[in-house]
Design an enzyme around this catalytic site. Structure first.
Site, PDB file in Angstrom:
ATOM      1  N   CYS A 157       2.791  -0.354  -8.712  1.00  0.00           N
ATOM      2  CA  CYS A 157       3.437  -1.601  -8.298  1.00  0.00           C
ATOM      3  C   CYS A 157       4.528  -1.991  -9.290  1.00  0.00           C
ATOM      4  O   CYS A 157       4.282  -2.065 -10.496  1.00  0.00           O
ATOM      5  CB  CYS A 157       2.393  -2.713  -8.202  1.00  0.00           C
ATOM      6  SG  CYS A 157       3.051  -4.261  -7.563  1.00  0.00           S
ATOM      7  N   CYS A 217       0.866  -1.174   0.000  1.00  0.00           N
ATOM      8  CA  CYS A 217       0.000   0.000   0.000  1.00  0.00           C
ATOM      9  C   CYS A 217       0.903   1.224   0.000  1.00  0.00           C
ATOM     10  O   CYS A 217       2.116   1.101  -0.121  1.00  0.00           O
ATOM     11  CB  CYS A 217      -1.004  -0.003   1.149  1.00  0.00           C
ATOM     12  SG  CYS A 217      -0.327   0.283   2.767  1.00  0.00           S
ATOM     13  N   CYS A 249      -4.397  -0.970  -1.737  1.00  0.00           N
ATOM     14  CA  CYS A 249      -4.910   0.384  -1.985  1.00  0.00           C
ATOM     15  C   CYS A 249      -4.716   0.691  -3.462  1.00  0.00           C
ATOM     16  O   CYS A 249      -3.822   0.144  -4.108  1.00  0.00           O
ATOM     17  CB  CYS A 249      -4.254   1.425  -1.082  1.00  0.00           C
ATOM     18  SG  CYS A 249      -2.622   1.983  -1.574  1.00  0.00           S
TER      19      CYS A 249
END
Length: 150
Positions: free
Chosen positions: A92, A11, A85
């Site tokens: 990512c 997150c 999230c």
């Protein structure tokens, strides 16, 4: 014996949702999964209400939890990278070995306006939601078979 199932929860701040997911997976898998968490922009500490939610809802201690930077895990192998999230899902990085990527979108409990009690209830609710996702995921045949081999 097969290698442990390695999971990384991501997150933004690594202070609430991903920390709760890390602790809950460790707890719900009885230690059969290797659980980690990190943030794209980690906060200085784990949110105290996240720690309280883990203690109140699941009797999980949180002394071993601390925010970690994503850089700590770059280059490591994971079976699953799970973003919790929306911002982390968008940023990512790619991990070696092509881990499966999952996205579980949970609202940020720290963003709840209201009394301290209302804020804590938001953290408790998110912890319960994360646990529900994890229970369903752990019960899936692919994961259940992998963990039973341990």
């Amino acid at each position: 014996m097969s290698s442990p199932l390695r999971v990384l929860f991501l997150c933004t701040g690594n202070s609430a949702r991903s920390q709760m997911a890390e602790a809950l997976l460790r707890h719900l898998s009885n230690g059969r999964a290797e659980s980690h968490s990190a943030g794209t922009h980690p906060r200085p500490e784990v949110h105290p209400m996240a720690k309280l939610a883990l203690a109140r809802q699941f009797n999980i201690g949180s002394d071993d939890l601390f925010p970690k930077t994503l850089d700590r895990y770059i280059g490591q192998h994971f079976d699953y990278v799970i973003t919790v999230c929306d911002h982390a899902a968008e940023s990512c990085p790619v991990f070696p070995g092509g881990p499966a990527r999952l996205h579980w979108s949970f609202p940020d409990p720290a963003a709840v306006d209201g009394s301290e009690g209302e804020q804590q209830r938001a953290f408790d609710r998110i912890a319960l939601d994360i646990a529900g996702h994890l229970r369903r995921w752990l019960a899936s045949s692919k994961i259940a078979v992998r963990l039973s081999a341990r």
